[in-house]
Design an enzyme around this catalytic site. Sequence first.
Site, short mmCIF file in Angstrom:
data_model
loop_
_atom_site.label_atom_id
_atom_site.label_comp_id
_atom_site.label_asym_id
_atom_site.label_seq_id
_atom_site.Cartn_x
_atom_site.Cartn_y
_atom_site.Cartn_z
N LYS A 193 -19.12 -121.11 -3.05
CA LYS A 193 -18.21 -120.36 -3.94
C LYS A 193 -18.02 -118.92 -3.44
CE LYS A 193 -19.46 -118.28 -7.98
NZ LYS A 193 -19.16 -116.79 -8.39
N ASN A 194 -19.01 -118.32 -3.43
CA ASN A 194 -19.03 -116.88 -3.01
C ASN A 194 -18.69 -116.61 -1.48
OD1 ASN A 194 -19.45 -116.42 -5.52
ND2 ASN A 194 -21.69 -115.78 -5.26
N ASP A 231 -16.78 -98.25 -8.37
CA ASP A 231 -16.66 -97.13 -7.76
C ASP A 231 -17.04 -96.98 -6.17
OD1 ASP A 231 -19.38 -98.16 -8.68
OD2 ASP A 231 -20.17 -96.09 -8.58
N CYS A 272 -18.85 -112.38 -15.10
CA CYS A 272 -19.97 -112.50 -16.28
C CYS A 272 -20.27 -111.20 -17.07
CB CYS A 272 -21.13 -113.15 -15.53
SG CYS A 272 -20.98 -114.61 -14.74
N ARG A 275 -17.33 -122.21 -13.61
CA ARG A 275 -16.93 -121.35 -13.00
C ARG A 275 -17.58 -121.35 -11.57
NH1 ARG A 275 -17.22 -115.69 -15.00
NH2 ARG A 275 -16.38 -115.29 -12.86
N ARG A 326 -20.46 -103.96 -13.76
CA ARG A 326 -19.90 -104.24 -12.56
C ARG A 326 -18.76 -103.31 -12.35
NH1 ARG A 326 -20.52 -110.03 -12.08
NH2 ARG A 326 -20.19 -109.51 -10.04
N PRO A 327 -19.07 -101.80 -12.26
CA PRO A 327 -18.28 -101.05 -11.43
C PRO A 327 -17.85 -100.99 -10.23
CG PRO A 327 -20.31 -100.22 -11.63
CD PRO A 327 -20.72 -101.51 -12.20
N ASP A 358 -29.02 -114.59 -8.24
CA ASP A 358 -28.09 -115.65 -8.77
C ASP A 358 -29.20 -116.75 -9.00
OD1 ASP A 358 -25.12 -115.33 -6.72
OD2 ASP A 358 -26.02 -114.07 -8.66
N ARG A 386 -14.58 -111.24 -11.31
CA ARG A 386 -14.75 -110.31 -10.53
C ARG A 386 -14.41 -110.20 -9.09
NH1 ARG A 386 -17.44 -105.15 -10.46
NH2 ARG A 386 -17.88 -104.84 -8.45
N ILE A 401 -30.91 -105.87 -9.51
CA ILE A 401 -29.52 -106.10 -9.00
C ILE A 401 -28.67 -105.68 -10.15
CG2 ILE A 401 -27.66 -107.08 -7.69
CD1 ILE A 401 -30.20 -106.65 -6.09
C1 EPZ Z 1 -21.58 -110.89 -5.33
O1 EPZ Z 1 -21.17 -109.96 -6.58
C2 EPZ Z 1 -21.59 -112.14 -6.04
N1 EPZ Z 1 -20.15 -112.40 -6.39
C3 EPZ Z 1 -22.35 -112.28 -7.04
O2 EPZ Z 1 -22.59 -113.76 -7.60
C4 EPZ Z 1 -23.88 -111.91 -6.74
O3 EPZ Z 1 -24.70 -111.91 -7.94
C5 EPZ Z 1 -23.99 -110.45 -6.11
O4 EPZ Z 1 -22.88 -110.65 -5.21
C6 EPZ Z 1 -25.09 -110.07 -5.42
O5 EPZ Z 1 -25.65 -110.95 -4.46
C7 EPZ Z 1 -19.24 -112.96 -5.62
O6 EPZ Z 1 -19.52 -113.21 -4.41
C8 EPZ Z 1 -18.03 -113.69 -6.05
P1 EPZ Z 1 -22.58 -106.30 -5.48
P2 EPZ Z 1 -20.61 -108.42 -6.19
O7 EPZ Z 1 -21.46 -105.57 -5.29
O8 EPZ Z 1 -20.17 -108.29 -4.85
C9 EPZ Z 1 -23.41 -102.53 -8.15
C10 EPZ Z 1 -22.35 -115.40 -9.03
O9 EPZ Z 1 -23.13 -115.91 -10.08
N2 EPZ Z 1 -21.98 -102.09 -7.86
O10 EPZ Z 1 -23.34 -106.43 -4.16
O11 EPZ Z 1 -20.01 -107.80 -7.27
C11 EPZ Z 1 -23.09 -103.70 -9.14
O12 EPZ Z 1 -22.65 -103.22 -10.47
C12 EPZ Z 1 -22.01 -114.03 -8.82
O13 EPZ Z 1 -21.96 -116.34 -8.26
C13 EPZ Z 1 -21.75 -100.84 -8.17
O14 EPZ Z 1 -22.49 -100.13 -8.87
O15 EPZ Z 1 -22.23 -107.77 -6.08
C14 EPZ Z 1 -24.46 -104.52 -9.03
O16 EPZ Z 1 -25.33 -104.02 -9.99
C15 EPZ Z 1 -22.68 -113.28 -10.06
N3 EPZ Z 1 -20.40 -100.30 -7.90
C16 EPZ Z 1 -24.98 -103.96 -7.79
O17 EPZ Z 1 -24.07 -103.22 -7.24
C17 EPZ Z 1 -19.42 -101.02 -6.93
O18 EPZ Z 1 -18.48 -100.54 -6.89
C18 EPZ Z 1 -24.54 -105.30 -6.72
O19 EPZ Z 1 -23.36 -105.85 -6.57
C19 EPZ Z 1 -20.28 -102.41 -6.65
C20 EPZ Z 1 -21.27 -102.88 -7.14
#
Ligand code: EPZ
Length: 418
Positions: free
Chosen positions: A22-23, A123, A115, A396, A120-121, A304, A91, A326
Site C-alpha cells: 500500500k505505502n 509543517d 488514522c 484501508r 500528522r502535521p 506500523d 494522509r 514515531i
Molecule cells: C508514512 O506516513 C506511512 N504512510 C505510515 O504508515 C508510516 O507509519 C510512516 O510513514 C512512518 O513509517 C504512508 O506511507 C501512506 P512520516 P508519513 O512523515 O509519511 C512527523 C500505515 O499504517 N511529521 O515519516 O505521514 C509525523 O507526525 C501508515 O500504513 C511532522 O511532524 O510518516 C510523525 O510523527 C500509518 N511534520 C513523523 O514525522 C511533517 O510535515 C513520521 O512521519 C511530516 C511528518
Amino acid sequence: MGKIEIHGGYPLDGSVRIQGSKNALLPILSACILTEGENKILHCPKIRDVDLMIGFLKAGGASVYWQDQTLIVNTQEMQPVPLREQTESMRASILFLGSFLGRFGKAVLGYPGGCPIGKRPIDLHIQTLSSMGVAFEENQEEIIASCHGFTGEKILLGYPSVGVTENLLLAAAKKETLTEIIGAAKEPEILALCEFLKKAGVKISGAGTRCLKVQGRKILSPVTMQLPADRIVAGTYLLSCAGCGGSVYLRKAPIKDMGSTIAAAKNLGMEIKREGENLHGVMKSRPKGIMGMKTEPYPGFPTDLQSPLLAVLCIAKGNSTITEQIFENRYLILKYLRTMGAKIRLCHQEARILGCESLYGCQVCAQDLRGGAALVLAGMEAQGKTCVTNVEMIQRGYEDIIGDLRSLGARIRWTVTN
Ligand code: EPZ
C-alpha cells in the site's frame, strides 16, 4: 455493518501470498501525474486507500482502471483541479503536492487526514518545498501552493520523514537542474518510488541512503512496474504465528525489507527460514518477552508493527517493554487488550507489559489501521470468541485479512451485525 469473528487459541498452519505494498503504491499513483501516456502498475492491492487515491486522480481527469491486479493509469487529460473532498480521510492525499507542482506549477489541496495515531502535521512538507521556491497560502479549508520553476540545490530534512522525502522526489522529478535531498528517509517505499521515477527517465543516485541526488527531465515516459510485496502485511502475519504458535509460509514476502521484523520474531523464539522468495516461520513454544524494543525510521523496527508486536508480548513469558518513538498516539488498542486480560502499563511513550498465560476473547473495536489488525491477532491468540468491529479501518490497508488468515489456519470469519 459487519464484524470479524475469531475463535482463538489454536496454532496456525498454512501459506499465503503477500499482497502488494500500500505505502509503495500511493506515492507511485501520484507520480503517474508526471508521466506522459499509459502507466501499468502490477500486483496492486484492492484496498480503500487505493480506491480513494484513484478517486482523486479521476476527479482531476485521469483515466484509471483495473486489469485483474494491475492498475492502468493515464493522466494525459489531467487538469490542476482543486482536490478538496475527502482529502481529510487519507494522509497520502498530501502526496499530490509534489506531483501537481511538478506538472502544473500549482496545487489546491484540502488538508490531509489519516488514522487518529497522531496530529500528522504538514509543517516539514511546507518548509522543504518552500526551500525549492514554492509559495504557500493556507486558510481554514485548504493549502494553496504555486511555483514558477523550482529552485534550490540542497534540501535538508531535519527528520527522515517518508512523506516529505516522497513529495521532494515528486517535485524534483521534472526539475532539470540537480537537486540533493539530504537527510532523506530510506524506507523500501522510497526505493520503489525511485525505481518508478528512474524508469520514467529521472536520474537518481543514493536511493536507500540518507542522501538522494535527483536530475530531473522535462518529459517523463510512462512506466510499467511491479509493486514490491507489503512488508507490514507480511510482518503482521509473521507476528500472528509468533503469538498463536504453529507454522506459516509467507509466499513472495519482501524478505530483504523485513530485517528488523525478522530479528524481533527470532527474539520472540521463532525459527525463520528463507526458502527462495518464501519466508517460513515456525513457533514451537510460547513467545519470550523482549525488553527495550523501540520503533524507529527504517531500517529500525517499524512503527506500523508496534501494535501487532504488543499483542504478542501480552502473552509472552516474562516482562517486555516497547517504546513508540514515531507517532504520539499509537497505543489506542491498550484499553481493548486490557479488557482481554493483558497487563500493560504506559509510562509516557513506553509500554511495560507483564506477559500472562492467555488473553480472553471479547468484543473490541478497531481505532486505527494497524491497531485493528493487532486486535485480530490478539483474538487469534485469546481463548474463546473475539469480535472486532469497525472493520473498515482494517480494510484501508489489508486487501483480505480474513481470507489471508484463514489460509494460515485461523478460525476467523466475517459476520453481519443485525
Ligand atoms: C508514512 O506516513 C506511512 N504512510 C505510515 O504508515 C508510516 O507509519 C510512516 O510513514 C512512518 O513509517 C504512508 O506511507 C501512506 P512520516 P508519513 O512523515 O509519511 C512527523 C500505515 O499504517 N511529521 O515519516 O505521514 C509525523 O507526525 C501508515 O500504513 C511532522 O511532524 O510518516 C510523525 O510523527 C500509518 N511534520 C513523523 O514525522 C511533517 O510535515 C513520521 O512521519 C511530516 C511528518
